[in-house]
Design a protein around this motif. Sequence first.
Motif, PDB file in Angstrom:
ATOM      1  N   VAL A 254       0.850  -1.193   0.000  1.00  0.00           N
ATOM      2  CA  VAL A 254       0.000   0.000   0.000  1.00  0.00           C
ATOM      3  C   VAL A 254       0.881   1.238   0.000  1.00  0.00           C
ATOM      4  CG1 VAL A 254      -1.701   1.334   1.302  1.00  0.00           C
ATOM      5  CG2 VAL A 254      -1.887  -1.161   1.229  1.00  0.00           C
ATOM      6  N   VAL A 255       0.518   2.207  -0.822  1.00  0.00           N
ATOM      7  CA  VAL A 255       1.163   3.519  -0.813  1.00  0.00           C
ATOM      8  C   VAL A 255       0.063   4.566  -0.723  1.00  0.00           C
ATOM      9  CG1 VAL A 255       2.637   5.164  -2.019  1.00  0.00           C
ATOM     10  CG2 VAL A 255       3.098   2.715  -2.209  1.00  0.00           C
ATOM     11  N   THR A 256       0.166   5.447   0.267  1.00  0.00           N
ATOM     12  CA  THR A 256      -0.836   6.491   0.430  1.00  0.00           C
ATOM     13  C   THR A 256      -0.207   7.872   0.297  1.00  0.00           C
ATOM     14  OG1 THR A 256      -0.536   6.542   2.831  1.00  0.00           O
ATOM     15  CG2 THR A 256      -2.249   5.077   1.973  1.00  0.00           C
ATOM     16  N   GLY A 257      -1.046   8.852   0.005  1.00  0.00           N
ATOM     17  CA  GLY A 257      -0.659  10.258  -0.050  1.00  0.00           C
ATOM     18  C   GLY A 257      -1.878  11.092   0.264  1.00  0.00           C
ATOM     19  N   ASP A 258      -1.694  12.387   0.384  1.00  0.00           N
ATOM     20  CA  ASP A 258      -2.838  13.255   0.671  1.00  0.00           C
ATOM     21  C   ASP A 258      -3.865  13.206  -0.458  1.00  0.00           C
ATOM     22  OD1 ASP A 258      -1.773  13.992   3.089  1.00  0.00           O
ATOM     23  OD2 ASP A 258      -0.837  15.816   2.321  1.00  0.00           O
ATOM     24  N   THR A 259      -3.385  12.993  -1.678  1.00  0.00           N
ATOM     25  CA  THR A 259      -4.267  12.848  -2.841  1.00  0.00           C
ATOM     26  C   THR A 259      -3.862  11.614  -3.622  1.00  0.00           C
ATOM     27  OG1 THR A 259      -2.840  14.140  -4.306  1.00  0.00           O
ATOM     28  CG2 THR A 259      -4.470  15.375  -3.000  1.00  0.00           C
ATOM     29  N   ASP A 260      -4.723  11.188  -4.534  1.00  0.00           N
ATOM     30  CA  ASP A 260      -4.376  10.041  -5.377  1.00  0.00           C
ATOM     31  C   ASP A 260      -3.136  10.334  -6.209  1.00  0.00           C
ATOM     32  OD1 ASP A 260      -6.566   8.790  -4.337  1.00  0.00           O
ATOM     33  OD2 ASP A 260      -7.804   8.929  -6.145  1.00  0.00           O
ATOM     34  N   ALA A 261      -3.046  11.557  -6.720  1.00  0.00           N
ATOM     35  CA  ALA A 261      -1.905  11.923  -7.559  1.00  0.00           C
ATOM     36  C   ALA A 261      -0.602  11.889  -6.762  1.00  0.00           C
ATOM     37  CB  ALA A 261      -2.124  13.316  -8.157  1.00  0.00           C
ATOM     38  N   GLU A 262      -0.649  12.395  -5.535  1.00  0.00           N
ATOM     39  CA  GLU A 262       0.550  12.370  -4.696  1.00  0.00           C
ATOM     40  C   GLU A 262       0.958  10.943  -4.388  1.00  0.00           C
ATOM     41  OE1 GLU A 262       1.443  13.222  -0.074  1.00  0.00           O
ATOM     42  OE2 GLU A 262       0.714  14.985  -1.189  1.00  0.00           O
ATOM     43  N   SER A 356      -5.160   8.039  -1.987  1.00  0.00           N
ATOM     44  CA  SER A 356      -5.403   8.709  -0.714  1.00  0.00           C
ATOM     45  C   SER A 356      -5.899   7.674   0.291  1.00  0.00           C
ATOM     46  CB  SER A 356      -6.457   9.799  -0.896  1.00  0.00           C
ATOM     47  OG  SER A 356      -7.715   9.206  -1.196  1.00  0.00           O
ATOM     48  N   PRO A 357      -5.871   7.982   1.586  1.00  0.00           N
ATOM     49  CA  PRO A 357      -6.413   7.037   2.567  1.00  0.00           C
ATOM     50  C   PRO A 357      -7.851   6.622   2.246  1.00  0.00           C
ATOM     51  CG  PRO A 357      -5.166   8.727   3.686  1.00  0.00           C
ATOM     52  CD  PRO A 357      -5.233   9.138   2.243  1.00  0.00           C
ATOM     53  N   GLN A 358      -8.652   7.567   1.762  1.00  0.00           N
ATOM     54  CA  GLN A 358     -10.043   7.259   1.413  1.00  0.00           C
ATOM     55  C   GLN A 358     -10.120   6.283   0.246  1.00  0.00           C
ATOM     56  OE1 GLN A 358      -8.759  10.310   1.832  1.00  0.00           O
ATOM     57  NE2 GLN A 358      -9.818  11.082   3.661  1.00  0.00           N
ATOM     58  N   ASP A 389       1.944   4.790   8.572  1.00  0.00           N
ATOM     59  CA  ASP A 389       1.009   5.632   7.836  1.00  0.00           C
ATOM     60  C   ASP A 389      -0.322   4.918   7.628  1.00  0.00           C
ATOM     61  OD1 ASP A 389       0.685   8.205   6.482  1.00  0.00           O
ATOM     62  OD2 ASP A 389       0.477   7.031   4.657  1.00  0.00           O
ATOM     63  N   PHE A 390      -0.284   3.631   7.303  1.00  0.00           N
ATOM     64  CA  PHE A 390      -1.515   2.868   7.082  1.00  0.00           C
ATOM     65  C   PHE A 390      -2.340   2.789   8.364  1.00  0.00           C
ATOM     66  CE2 PHE A 390      -4.024  -1.008   6.983  1.00  0.00           C
ATOM     67  CZ  PHE A 390      -4.599  -0.969   5.726  1.00  0.00           C
ATOM     68  N   VAL A 391      -1.681   2.491   9.472  1.00  0.00           N
ATOM     69  CA  VAL A 391      -2.402   2.370  10.742  1.00  0.00           C
ATOM     70  C   VAL A 391      -2.964   3.717  11.183  1.00  0.00           C
ATOM     71  CG1 VAL A 391      -2.083   1.906  13.215  1.00  0.00           C
ATOM     72  CG2 VAL A 391      -1.206   0.299  11.506  1.00  0.00           C
ATOM     73  N   ASP A 392      -2.224   4.782  10.954  1.00  0.00           N
ATOM     74  CA  ASP A 392      -2.668   6.110  11.395  1.00  0.00           C
ATOM     75  C   ASP A 392      -3.755   6.708  10.502  1.00  0.00           C
ATOM     76  OD1 ASP A 392      -0.892   6.048  13.503  1.00  0.00           O
ATOM     77  OD2 ASP A 392       0.691   7.109  12.426  1.00  0.00           O
ATOM     78  N   ARG A 393      -3.739   6.372   9.206  1.00  0.00           N
ATOM     79  CA  ARG A 393      -4.619   7.088   8.283  1.00  0.00           C
ATOM     80  C   ARG A 393      -5.681   6.225   7.611  1.00  0.00           C
ATOM     81  NH1 ARG A 393      -1.361  10.947   4.376  1.00  0.00           N
ATOM     82  NH2 ARG A 393      -3.378  12.017   4.448  1.00  0.00           N
TER      83      ARG A 393
END
Length: 426
Positions: A254-262, A356-358, A389-393
């Motif tokens: 899993v890779v997350t960012g504030d947005t999908d693009a990030e 993004s997390p969502q 990051d995954f657990v927090d967001r």
Amino acid sequence: MHLAAHFPGVNATTVWADPRSRSQIDFSSFVHLARTAERGKFDFFFLAEGLRLREHNGRIHDLDVVGRPESLTVLNALAAVTERLGLAATVNATFNEPYELARRLATLDHLSAGRAAWNVVTSSDAFTGENFRRGGYLDRADRYTRAAEFVATARELWDSWTPGGESRPFAHEGEQFTISGEFTVPRSPQGHPVVIQAGDSSEGREFAASAADIIFTRHGTLEAGRDFYADVKARLAAYGRQPDDLKIMPGVTVVTGDTDAEAQERAYEIRRQQVSPQNAILAAEQLWGTDLSAYDPDGPLPEIDPVLDSGLVKGRVLHGDPVGVVARWRAVAEAKGLSLRQTVIETTTRQSFIGSPQTVAAELTAFVDERAADGFILVPHLTPGGLDDFVDRVVPLLQESGAFRSEYSGSTLRSHLGLAEPVWKG
């Protein structure tokens, strides 16, 4: 949804060059990841196995130089610093014996108050077998035969103590094992340790359907996941089992960012770090079976044909036919104008869920809702903080939607997984 954490040990997924990367063998690294998983209410913490350092072109492979600690030893120590998290060890059924391993697993189950799991793996690799008295004697066709009897024998040993605490003699006589005596460890709080099977082959699927509580698999798309899920669940009835008796949990990244693009930008950078120029050449050498050190990783693919069964790489399983894979690489490189390194990045395993997390929470939920998985084993790219990051967001979003637990409802791993305690068969 069920979630587990895979310790990012010795493999090409781990980003070694990241300044946040820490030791693969220091106990503090194991503690950090396990406590993060428990903070996220994960079902279990999962350790892989390495019985021999892999070799590449006659030398120890660079990704193995950090070493591979023995799984059950690490998990016994983690039992003292965690309270609810399941503890899963990968242990080979080819190079161990039922009495000794059943005893070690039962000990972990007691020390952890019912949180132990055994990921059953097999080997027909003579290179690995050189580290053991048996050598590489076991034919590939026989490895699941031995594993199935191994698991059945271990369960006979665990059942040789009654739920009330009475020890009874055991006697097993089969094609693989003939043993008798008395088992030294009483029945554990969850009856038997949870059994995990890692495999995608037809043999592996059948073995999981007959003997496992969890199957650890890999499939990259929703469609492939649904096909695998339907196939494995359909095999259970032949063994008198119900669909919920076996949990299907693919390994994912899993890779997350504030947005999908990030997130997409971060994922691409992680892939570039995972496939360094050196690793690109190593990946190609594994496929071509010959020394490619003279080639430029930023240049074109080698024009030579693969050398089959060259023995250049030892201790690593090669997935797929090298000739066919090379042909696919060449087609991709030609169509997109890619260099060797870019082709490796393009064609090899990449992150499973990016966004993004969502977005990530929604996609994970969709896989479970559409019967492509019962949950996931997360394989972070960073040791030991790759799950933070995954657990927090992401986990809070899964909890808010009701897709994942907010608190543990029981104390044993079987209770986390919704698995019944095995019926005593004394």
